[in-house]
Design a protein around this motif. Sequence first.
Motif, PDB file in Angstrom:
ATOM      1  N   GLU A  98       0.834  -1.402   0.063  1.00  0.00           N
ATOM      2  CA  GLU A  98      -0.101  -0.095   0.118  1.00  0.00           C
ATOM      3  C   GLU A  98       0.710   1.117  -0.209  1.00  0.00           C
ATOM      4  OE1 GLU A  98      -3.710   1.954   2.491  1.00  0.00           O
ATOM      5  OE2 GLU A  98      -2.798  -0.130   3.133  1.00  0.00           O
ATOM      6  N   SER A  99       0.477   2.235  -0.915  1.00  0.00           N
ATOM      7  CA  SER A  99       1.054   3.732  -0.924  1.00  0.00           C
ATOM      8  C   SER A  99       2.806   3.282  -1.317  1.00  0.00           C
ATOM      9  CB  SER A  99       1.216   4.258   0.320  1.00  0.00           C
ATOM     10  OG  SER A  99      -0.124   4.654   0.665  1.00  0.00           O
ATOM     11  N   GLU A 100       2.968   2.197  -2.176  1.00  0.00           N
ATOM     12  CA  GLU A 100       4.356   2.050  -2.521  1.00  0.00           C
ATOM     13  C   GLU A 100       4.338   2.190  -4.159  1.00  0.00           C
ATOM     14  OE1 GLU A 100       7.796  -1.328  -1.773  1.00  0.00           O
ATOM     15  OE2 GLU A 100       5.935  -2.189  -2.210  1.00  0.00           O
ATOM     16  N   GLU A 101       5.523   2.748  -4.618  1.00  0.00           N
ATOM     17  CA  GLU A 101       5.716   3.217  -5.982  1.00  0.00           C
ATOM     18  C   GLU A 101       6.125   1.464  -6.673  1.00  0.00           C
ATOM     19  OE1 GLU A 101       5.035   5.446  -8.091  1.00  0.00           O
ATOM     20  OE2 GLU A 101       4.912   7.108  -6.639  1.00  0.00           O
ATOM     21  N   ILE A 102       5.982   1.523  -8.210  1.00  0.00           N
ATOM     22  CA  ILE A 102       6.352   0.298  -8.636  1.00  0.00           C
ATOM     23  C   ILE A 102       7.634  -0.105  -8.611  1.00  0.00           C
ATOM     24  CG2 ILE A 102       6.530  -0.765 -11.039  1.00  0.00           C
ATOM     25  CD1 ILE A 102       3.621   0.483 -11.584  1.00  0.00           C
ATOM     26  N   TYR A 103       8.472   1.173  -8.810  1.00  0.00           N
ATOM     27  CA  TYR A 103      10.114   0.751  -8.808  1.00  0.00           C
ATOM     28  C   TYR A 103      10.622   0.623  -7.507  1.00  0.00           C
ATOM     29  CZ  TYR A 103      10.632   6.015  -7.371  1.00  0.00           C
ATOM     30  OH  TYR A 103      10.217   6.833  -6.704  1.00  0.00           O
ATOM     31  N   LYS A 134      21.596  -0.379 -26.614  1.00  0.00           N
ATOM     32  CA  LYS A 134      20.677   0.943 -27.036  1.00  0.00           C
ATOM     33  C   LYS A 134      19.957   0.606 -28.182  1.00  0.00           C
ATOM     34  CE  LYS A 134      24.581   3.429 -25.160  1.00  0.00           C
ATOM     35  NZ  LYS A 134      25.586   4.846 -25.235  1.00  0.00           N
ATOM     36  N   LYS A 135      19.427  -0.552 -28.147  1.00  0.00           N
ATOM     37  CA  LYS A 135      18.496  -0.638 -29.398  1.00  0.00           C
ATOM     38  C   LYS A 135      16.871  -0.605 -29.033  1.00  0.00           C
ATOM     39  CE  LYS A 135      22.065  -3.360 -31.997  1.00  0.00           C
ATOM     40  NZ  LYS A 135      22.242  -4.626 -32.803  1.00  0.00           N
ATOM     41  N   TYR A 136      16.769  -0.528 -27.693  1.00  0.00           N
ATOM     42  CA  TYR A 136      15.461  -0.627 -27.151  1.00  0.00           C
ATOM     43  C   TYR A 136      15.416   0.397 -25.785  1.00  0.00           C
ATOM     44  CZ  TYR A 136      11.493  -2.637 -24.637  1.00  0.00           C
ATOM     45  OH  TYR A 136      10.294  -2.659 -24.125  1.00  0.00           O
ATOM     46  N   CYS A 137      14.237   1.092 -25.698  1.00  0.00           N
ATOM     47  CA  CYS A 137      14.141   2.001 -24.683  1.00  0.00           C
ATOM     48  C   CYS A 137      12.927   1.579 -23.819  1.00  0.00           C
ATOM     49  CB  CYS A 137      14.093   3.239 -25.201  1.00  0.00           C
ATOM     50  SG  CYS A 137      15.531   4.013 -25.728  1.00  0.00           S
ATOM     51  N   GLY A 138      13.130   1.516 -22.496  1.00  0.00           N
ATOM     52  CA  GLY A 138      12.037   1.083 -21.652  1.00  0.00           C
ATOM     53  C   GLY A 138      11.184   2.527 -21.233  1.00  0.00           C
ATOM     54  N   LEU A 139      10.599   2.294 -19.923  1.00  0.00           N
ATOM     55  CA  LEU A 139       9.783   3.512 -19.484  1.00  0.00           C
ATOM     56  C   LEU A 139      10.393   3.883 -18.340  1.00  0.00           C
ATOM     57  CD1 LEU A 139       6.179   1.934 -19.823  1.00  0.00           C
ATOM     58  CD2 LEU A 139       7.475   3.429 -21.505  1.00  0.00           C
ATOM     59  N   ASN A 140      10.936   5.044 -18.246  1.00  0.00           N
ATOM     60  CA  ASN A 140      11.387   5.887 -17.091  1.00  0.00           C
ATOM     61  C   ASN A 140      10.279   6.358 -16.098  1.00  0.00           C
ATOM     62  OD1 ASN A 140      13.602   6.801 -19.477  1.00  0.00           O
ATOM     63  ND2 ASN A 140      14.409   5.629 -17.785  1.00  0.00           N
ATOM     64  N   ALA A 141      10.702   6.476 -14.812  1.00  0.00           N
ATOM     65  CA  ALA A 141       9.656   7.071 -13.741  1.00  0.00           C
ATOM     66  C   ALA A 141      10.061   8.544 -13.860  1.00  0.00           C
ATOM     67  CB  ALA A 141      10.025   6.387 -12.396  1.00  0.00           C
ATOM     68  N   HIS A 142       8.691   9.305 -13.985  1.00  0.00           N
ATOM     69  CA  HIS A 142       8.797  10.636 -13.988  1.00  0.00           C
ATOM     70  C   HIS A 142       7.663  11.178 -12.979  1.00  0.00           C
ATOM     71  CE1 HIS A 142      11.072  11.066 -17.686  1.00  0.00           C
ATOM     72  NE2 HIS A 142      10.352   9.927 -17.914  1.00  0.00           N
ATOM     73  N   HIS A 143       8.289  12.004 -11.770  1.00  0.00           N
ATOM     74  CA  HIS A 143       7.406  12.604 -10.939  1.00  0.00           C
ATOM     75  C   HIS A 143       6.542  13.801 -11.270  1.00  0.00           C
ATOM     76  CE1 HIS A 143       8.871   9.559  -8.045  1.00  0.00           C
ATOM     77  NE2 HIS A 143       9.962   9.779  -8.266  1.00  0.00           N
ATOM     78  N   LEU A 144       5.291  13.563 -11.216  1.00  0.00           N
ATOM     79  CA  LEU A 144       4.187  14.646 -11.715  1.00  0.00           C
ATOM     80  C   LEU A 144       3.371  15.127 -10.746  1.00  0.00           C
ATOM     81  CD1 LEU A 144       4.064  13.713 -15.490  1.00  0.00           C
ATOM     82  CD2 LEU A 144       5.678  15.389 -14.565  1.00  0.00           C
ATOM     83  N   ILE A 145       2.830  16.204 -10.898  1.00  0.00           N
ATOM     84  CA  ILE A 145       1.443  16.867 -10.171  1.00  0.00           C
ATOM     85  C   ILE A 145       0.652  17.071 -11.001  1.00  0.00           C
ATOM     86  CG2 ILE A 145       0.577  18.346  -8.470  1.00  0.00           C
ATOM     87  CD1 ILE A 145       3.394  18.793  -7.222  1.00  0.00           C
ATOM     88  N   SER A 146      -0.540  16.421 -10.753  1.00  0.00           N
ATOM     89  CA  SER A 146      -1.849  16.654 -11.502  1.00  0.00           C
ATOM     90  C   SER A 146      -2.597  17.706 -11.033  1.00  0.00           C
ATOM     91  CB  SER A 146      -2.608  15.253 -11.624  1.00  0.00           C
ATOM     92  OG  SER A 146      -4.066  15.532 -12.450  1.00  0.00           O
ATOM     93  N   LYS A 147      -3.461  18.428 -11.898  1.00  0.00           N
ATOM     94  CA  LYS A 147      -4.082  19.541 -11.627  1.00  0.00           C
ATOM     95  C   LYS A 147      -5.347  19.019 -11.070  1.00  0.00           C
ATOM     96  CE  LYS A 147      -2.175  23.318 -14.521  1.00  0.00           C
ATOM     97  NZ  LYS A 147      -2.424  24.158 -15.529  1.00  0.00           N
ATOM     98  N   PHE A 148      -5.699  17.787 -11.501  1.00  0.00           N
ATOM     99  CA  PHE A 148      -7.102  17.083 -10.949  1.00  0.00           C
ATOM    100  C   PHE A 148      -7.116  17.145  -9.455  1.00  0.00           C
ATOM    101  CE2 PHE A 148      -6.919  15.891 -15.382  1.00  0.00           C
ATOM    102  CZ  PHE A 148      -8.364  16.424 -15.650  1.00  0.00           C
ATOM    103  N   ASP A 149      -5.883  16.657  -8.720  1.00  0.00           N
ATOM    104  CA  ASP A 149      -6.121  16.453  -7.311  1.00  0.00           C
ATOM    105  C   ASP A 149      -4.819  17.040  -6.539  1.00  0.00           C
ATOM    106  OD1 ASP A 149      -4.089  14.959  -8.083  1.00  0.00           O
ATOM    107  OD2 ASP A 149      -5.003  12.923  -7.880  1.00  0.00           O
TER     108      ASP A 149
END
Length: 333
Positions: free
Chosen positions: A210-215, A297-312
Amino acid sequence: MELKMVETKFLDFPTKEFGFRTSYPSPLVGVNSFPKSSACKVICSMAPDSISNNKVTPSTLMFQSRINKINEANSKILDHFDDEYGGVIINSEKLPSNSNDFAFLLHSSVSQWRTKGKKGIWLKLPSELSEFVPIALKEGFQYHHAERGYVMLTYWIPEGPCMLPANASHQVGVGGFVINDNNEVLVVQEKYCAPPFVGFWKIPTGFIQESEEIYTGAVREVKEETGIDTEFMEVIAFRHAQNMAFEKSDLFFICMLKPLSYEIKVDDHEIEAAKPWIQEDSMLKRVTDIFIARMGKKYCGLNAHHLISKFDDRSSTLYYNVVNTQDINCITT
């Protein structure tokens, strides 16, 4: 002074007052006559004679006092908060301790909220008030979900389908994909597993807390199961499966982790063994190929980016791939 009836609004007399439950108009002073209704005739027959004779006597005042107390009781409702969707969240910290009081207030609350046009009702009952659950179910509430320490129930007031969100439909797991300079993958054998999987080697895996990030969950699982310290790099793949444990869907994220240490120390509680090895499994082999492509360097995964949403206005983590030719760690050709 004249004693008269003004309101035709009906109330429920509690059993302790009159020995039965029925609906009657509320008597007040100030108008010429009683409402012409059968219910009025019933209450008039129960009232002191002085009421119908427009006289005020001690018995009249006593009867008026009893009616006022009943009106006051019926106006009480459970402590609650209005939610942003036109519904109600009952304050679980201010519930009555007596089951009879709870039953009376819950019934009165639902009636008033229905009159006010409220929609969904959320009722969280802690374990110490578990005897209230049958009362709520009898009132029309339904189970929503349960956690350690409480059960959540809901009530949808309007006609038509319930629009309240359902219970969580997915469980989220992570796998830590750690590979050394020899292209050997860190794998483990679980101590407790189904018979067909005894001796099966796999990457360290587990569920997100609970409340833990994937990474952070992936780094934690690898550390707990193998003792290896790692650093998160990317989400290189994820799997979506249906009808898993308890008929829930399953999201499983495979995280590319960079080893920071190499001494294996297995968790004796759940892991039988751990070692660097390549398992002949189609999915693991494909992930290994992806990992090798990523290192080349023939494939790129998904990096974690911290953002703040205007919705909440809350910080969250968005995983995506940035197309940036200046990124020396990931350049596609």
